[in-house]
Design a protein around this motif. Structure first.
Motif, PDB file in Angstrom:
ATOM      1  N   GLU A  41       0.897  -1.147   0.000  1.00 33.28           N
ATOM      2  CA  GLU A  41       0.000   0.000   0.000  1.00 33.28           C
ATOM      3  C   GLU A  41       0.937   1.198   0.000  1.00 33.28           C
ATOM      4  O   GLU A  41       1.756   1.354   0.914  1.00 33.28           O
ATOM      5  CB  GLU A  41      -0.871   0.004   1.257  1.00 33.28           C
ATOM      6  CG  GLU A  41      -1.765   1.213   1.362  1.00 33.28           C
ATOM      7  CD  GLU A  41      -2.553   1.205   2.659  1.00 33.28           C
ATOM      8  OE1 GLU A  41      -2.455   2.202   3.404  1.00 33.28           O
ATOM      9  OE2 GLU A  41      -3.242   0.203   2.924  1.00 33.28           O
ATOM     10  N   ILE A  42       0.851   2.034  -1.022  1.00 30.38           N
ATOM     11  CA  ILE A  42       1.804   3.135  -1.194  1.00 30.38           C
ATOM     12  C   ILE A  42       1.074   4.458  -1.008  1.00 30.38           C
ATOM     13  O   ILE A  42       0.016   4.686  -1.603  1.00 30.38           O
ATOM     14  CB  ILE A  42       2.451   3.082  -2.593  1.00 30.38           C
ATOM     15  CG1 ILE A  42       3.100   1.723  -2.821  1.00 30.38           C
ATOM     16  CG2 ILE A  42       3.480   4.205  -2.742  1.00 30.38           C
ATOM     17  CD1 ILE A  42       3.574   1.485  -4.243  1.00 30.38           C
TER      18      ILE A  42
ATOM     19  N   LEU B 273       4.168   7.476 -11.682  1.00 31.80           N
ATOM     20  CA  LEU B 273       4.242   7.782 -10.255  1.00 31.80           C
ATOM     21  C   LEU B 273       5.639   8.269  -9.929  1.00 31.80           C
ATOM     22  O   LEU B 273       6.622   7.818 -10.519  1.00 31.80           O
ATOM     23  CB  LEU B 273       3.936   6.539  -9.417  1.00 31.80           C
ATOM     24  CG  LEU B 273       2.612   5.827  -9.689  1.00 31.80           C
ATOM     25  CD1 LEU B 273       2.491   4.604  -8.789  1.00 31.80           C
ATOM     26  CD2 LEU B 273       1.444   6.751  -9.509  1.00 31.80           C
ATOM     27  N   PHE B 274       5.721   9.190  -8.954  1.00 37.40           N
ATOM     28  CA  PHE B 274       7.009   9.705  -8.508  1.00 37.40           C
ATOM     29  C   PHE B 274       7.099   9.528  -7.004  1.00 37.40           C
ATOM     30  O   PHE B 274       6.277  10.063  -6.258  1.00 37.40           O
ATOM     31  CB  PHE B 274       7.163  11.181  -8.895  1.00 37.40           C
ATOM     32  CG  PHE B 274       7.133  11.404 -10.374  1.00 37.40           C
ATOM     33  CD1 PHE B 274       8.278  11.233 -11.131  1.00 37.40           C
ATOM     34  CD2 PHE B 274       5.953  11.746 -11.010  1.00 37.40           C
ATOM     35  CE1 PHE B 274       8.246  11.420 -12.504  1.00 37.40           C
ATOM     36  CE2 PHE B 274       5.913  11.939 -12.383  1.00 37.40           C
ATOM     37  CZ  PHE B 274       7.061  11.768 -13.137  1.00 37.40           C
ATOM     38  N   PHE B 275       8.092   8.743  -6.558  1.00 39.37           N
ATOM     39  CA  PHE B 275       8.315   8.491  -5.143  1.00 39.37           C
ATOM     40  C   PHE B 275       9.449   9.391  -4.657  1.00 39.37           C
ATOM     41  O   PHE B 275      10.353   9.744  -5.420  1.00 39.37           O
ATOM     42  CB  PHE B 275       8.721   7.036  -4.901  1.00 39.37           C
ATOM     43  CG  PHE B 275       7.702   6.024  -5.369  1.00 39.37           C
ATOM     44  CD1 PHE B 275       6.345   6.302  -5.401  1.00 39.37           C
ATOM     45  CD2 PHE B 275       8.117   4.773  -5.773  1.00 39.37           C
ATOM     46  CE1 PHE B 275       5.416   5.358  -5.829  1.00 39.37           C
ATOM     47  CE2 PHE B 275       7.203   3.813  -6.213  1.00 39.37           C
ATOM     48  CZ  PHE B 275       5.858   4.114  -6.230  1.00 39.37           C
ATOM     49  N   ASN B 276       9.384   9.739  -3.358  1.00 39.93           N
ATOM     50  CA  ASN B 276      10.470  10.525  -2.764  1.00 39.93           C
ATOM     51  C   ASN B 276      10.700  10.041  -1.331  1.00 39.93           C
ATOM     52  O   ASN B 276      10.183   8.996  -0.939  1.00 39.93           O
ATOM     53  CB  ASN B 276      10.162  12.021  -2.832  1.00 39.93           C
ATOM     54  CG  ASN B 276       8.877  12.392  -2.115  1.00 39.93           C
ATOM     55  OD1 ASN B 276       8.500  11.785  -1.110  1.00 39.93           O
ATOM     56  ND2 ASN B 276       8.167  13.393  -2.638  1.00 39.93           N
ATOM     57  N   ALA B 277      11.455  10.804  -0.569  1.00 38.00           N
ATOM     58  CA  ALA B 277      11.803  10.399   0.794  1.00 38.00           C
ATOM     59  C   ALA B 277      10.562  10.283   1.693  1.00 38.00           C
ATOM     60  O   ALA B 277      10.569   9.520   2.658  1.00 38.00           O
ATOM     61  CB  ALA B 277      12.798  11.390   1.392  1.00 38.00           C
ATOM     62  N   ARG B 278       9.491  11.014   1.387  1.00 35.65           N
ATOM     63  CA  ARG B 278       8.273  10.974   2.204  1.00 35.65           C
ATOM     64  C   ARG B 278       7.344   9.819   1.833  1.00 35.65           C
ATOM     65  O   ARG B 278       6.403   9.513   2.568  1.00 35.65           O
ATOM     66  CB  ARG B 278       7.510  12.290   2.051  1.00 35.65           C
ATOM     67  CG  ARG B 278       8.238  13.462   2.703  1.00 35.65           C
ATOM     68  CD  ARG B 278       7.367  14.710   2.781  1.00 35.65           C
ATOM     69  NE  ARG B 278       6.107  14.435   3.449  1.00 35.65           N
ATOM     70  CZ  ARG B 278       4.902  14.705   2.928  1.00 35.65           C
ATOM     71  NH1 ARG B 278       4.787  15.233   1.752  1.00 35.65           N
ATOM     72  NH2 ARG B 278       3.800  14.426   3.600  1.00 35.65           N
ATOM     73  N   THR B 279       7.561   9.178   0.703  1.00 32.19           N
ATOM     74  CA  THR B 279       6.694   8.093   0.261  1.00 32.19           C
ATOM     75  C   THR B 279       6.771   6.932   1.250  1.00 32.19           C
ATOM     76  O   THR B 279       7.850   6.558   1.685  1.00 32.19           O
ATOM     77  CB  THR B 279       7.097   7.618  -1.146  1.00 32.19           C
ATOM     78  OG1 THR B 279       7.049   8.727  -2.035  1.00 32.19           O
ATOM     79  CG2 THR B 279       6.169   6.529  -1.649  1.00 32.19           C
ATOM     80  N   THR B 280       5.606   6.396   1.596  1.00 37.60           N
ATOM     81  CA  THR B 280       5.573   5.255   2.514  1.00 37.60           C
ATOM     82  C   THR B 280       5.114   4.009   1.763  1.00 37.60           C
ATOM     83  O   THR B 280       4.251   4.076   0.887  1.00 37.60           O
ATOM     84  CB  THR B 280       4.639   5.503   3.719  1.00 37.60           C
ATOM     85  OG1 THR B 280       3.320   5.749   3.240  1.00 37.60           O
ATOM     86  CG2 THR B 280       5.107   6.685   4.544  1.00 37.60           C
ATOM     87  N   PHE B 281       5.718   2.891   2.114  1.00 40.11           N
ATOM     88  CA  PHE B 281       5.410   1.591   1.523  1.00 40.11           C
ATOM     89  C   PHE B 281       5.044   0.648   2.654  1.00 40.11           C
ATOM     90  O   PHE B 281       5.907   0.264   3.440  1.00 40.11           O
ATOM     91  CB  PHE B 281       6.623   1.034   0.763  1.00 40.11           C
ATOM     92  CG  PHE B 281       7.084   1.917  -0.358  1.00 40.11           C
ATOM     93  CD1 PHE B 281       6.632   1.706  -1.649  1.00 40.11           C
ATOM     94  CD2 PHE B 281       7.972   2.955  -0.124  1.00 40.11           C
ATOM     95  CE1 PHE B 281       7.057   2.517  -2.689  1.00 40.11           C
ATOM     96  CE2 PHE B 281       8.398   3.766  -1.154  1.00 40.11           C
ATOM     97  CZ  PHE B 281       7.934   3.556  -2.445  1.00 40.11           C
ATOM     98  N   LYS B 282       3.770   0.306   2.736  1.00 43.50           N
ATOM     99  CA  LYS B 282       3.317  -0.639   3.761  1.00 43.50           C
ATOM    100  C   LYS B 282       3.155  -1.988   3.071  1.00 43.50           C
ATOM    101  O   LYS B 282       2.275  -2.177   2.237  1.00 43.50           O
ATOM    102  CB  LYS B 282       1.995  -0.184   4.364  1.00 43.50           C
ATOM    103  CG  LYS B 282       1.456  -1.129   5.402  1.00 43.50           C
ATOM    104  CD  LYS B 282       0.104  -0.672   5.917  1.00 43.50           C
ATOM    105  CE  LYS B 282      -0.472  -1.723   6.852  1.00 43.50           C
ATOM    106  NZ  LYS B 282      -1.871  -1.408   7.170  1.00 43.50           N
ATOM    107  N   GLU B 283       4.035  -2.933   3.426  1.00 40.87           N
ATOM    108  CA  GLU B 283       3.969  -4.256   2.809  1.00 40.87           C
ATOM    109  C   GLU B 283       2.715  -4.970   3.294  1.00 40.87           C
ATOM    110  O   GLU B 283       2.416  -4.998   4.484  1.00 40.87           O
ATOM    111  CB  GLU B 283       5.220  -5.069   3.132  1.00 40.87           C
ATOM    112  CG  GLU B 283       5.325  -6.328   2.318  1.00 40.87           C
ATOM    113  CD  GLU B 283       6.685  -6.998   2.392  1.00 40.87           C
ATOM    114  OE1 GLU B 283       6.837  -8.048   1.750  1.00 40.87           O
ATOM    115  OE2 GLU B 283       7.580  -6.483   3.086  1.00 40.87           O
ATOM    116  N   LEU B 284       1.988  -5.541   2.331  1.00 46.10           N
ATOM    117  CA  LEU B 284       0.753  -6.251   2.636  1.00 46.10           C
ATOM    118  C   LEU B 284       1.011  -7.749   2.664  1.00 46.10           C
ATOM    119  O   LEU B 284       1.908  -8.238   1.978  1.00 46.10           O
ATOM    120  CB  LEU B 284      -0.308  -5.914   1.591  1.00 46.10           C
ATOM    121  CG  LEU B 284      -0.679  -4.430   1.488  1.00 46.10           C
ATOM    122  CD1 LEU B 284      -1.651  -4.202   0.335  1.00 46.10           C
ATOM    123  CD2 LEU B 284      -1.280  -3.934   2.795  1.00 46.10           C
TER     124      LEU B 284
END
Length: 171
Positions: A51-52, A73-84
């Protein structure tokens, strides 16, 4: 996922590129700028389901487009990745837009999606089952490809990709 090198440099990279695939095999490209690489890259593991949140979107630039999706999509240092958990529907770990060699000439000078010719198939190992991590059997198929320099590359296809690979139509 891949790290493109900057043109004209052997040791400088241009961030991180990813192809995200959903259970319908729709794909979208995601990018991380080099300045954010050290923050974002450790959070992403190929083959995992996430879940990004906290990302940006924009138009997929024709000069860098590797999937036909109009957005990126553009990810940066604030992007969170919650592994499901992996109990979700099966999501393939790949998405290729293959073109038959006889149709390759129709792609010349088109910039709607990047086209790369890797080589031609010289051999295919029959489908076999292989134990993965002492916990499950997976289908496996090895394909040998020869590039224009006459170098051979062995590619291993796993799971659904190996099972659905049609050797008769891909030789």
């Amino acid at each position: 996922m891949w790290r493109p090198k900057l043109i004209g440099s052997n040791d400088q990279f241009g961030g991180l590129q990813c192809i995200l695939v959903d259970q319908k095999t729709d794909a979208i490209q995601a990018s991380v700028k080099e300045i954010d690489y050290d923050f974002a890259a450790p959070k992403i593991k190929a083959g995992s389901i996430y879940e990004i949140t906290h990302f940006h979107t924009g138009c997929n630039k024709p000069s860098h487009k590797v999937v036909p999706h109009v957005a990126q999509l553009f990810f940066n240092a604030r992007t969170t990745f919650k592994e499901l958990p992996t109990i979700h529907p099966h999501i393939p770990r790949h998405r290729f837009y293959l073109v038959d060699y006889t149709q390759l000439s129709t792609r010349i000078d088109k910039i709607d999606i990047l086209t790369d010719v890797f080589g031609h198939i010289t051999g295919i190992q029959p489908l076999e089952q292989k134990m993965v991590g002492n916990e499950r059997l997976e289908d496996k198929c090895e394909v040998c490809i020869e590039n224009i320099r006459k170098e051979n590359v062995r590619i291993t296809l796993w799971g659904d990709t190996a099972e659905t690979f049609d050797s008769q139509n891909n030789v």
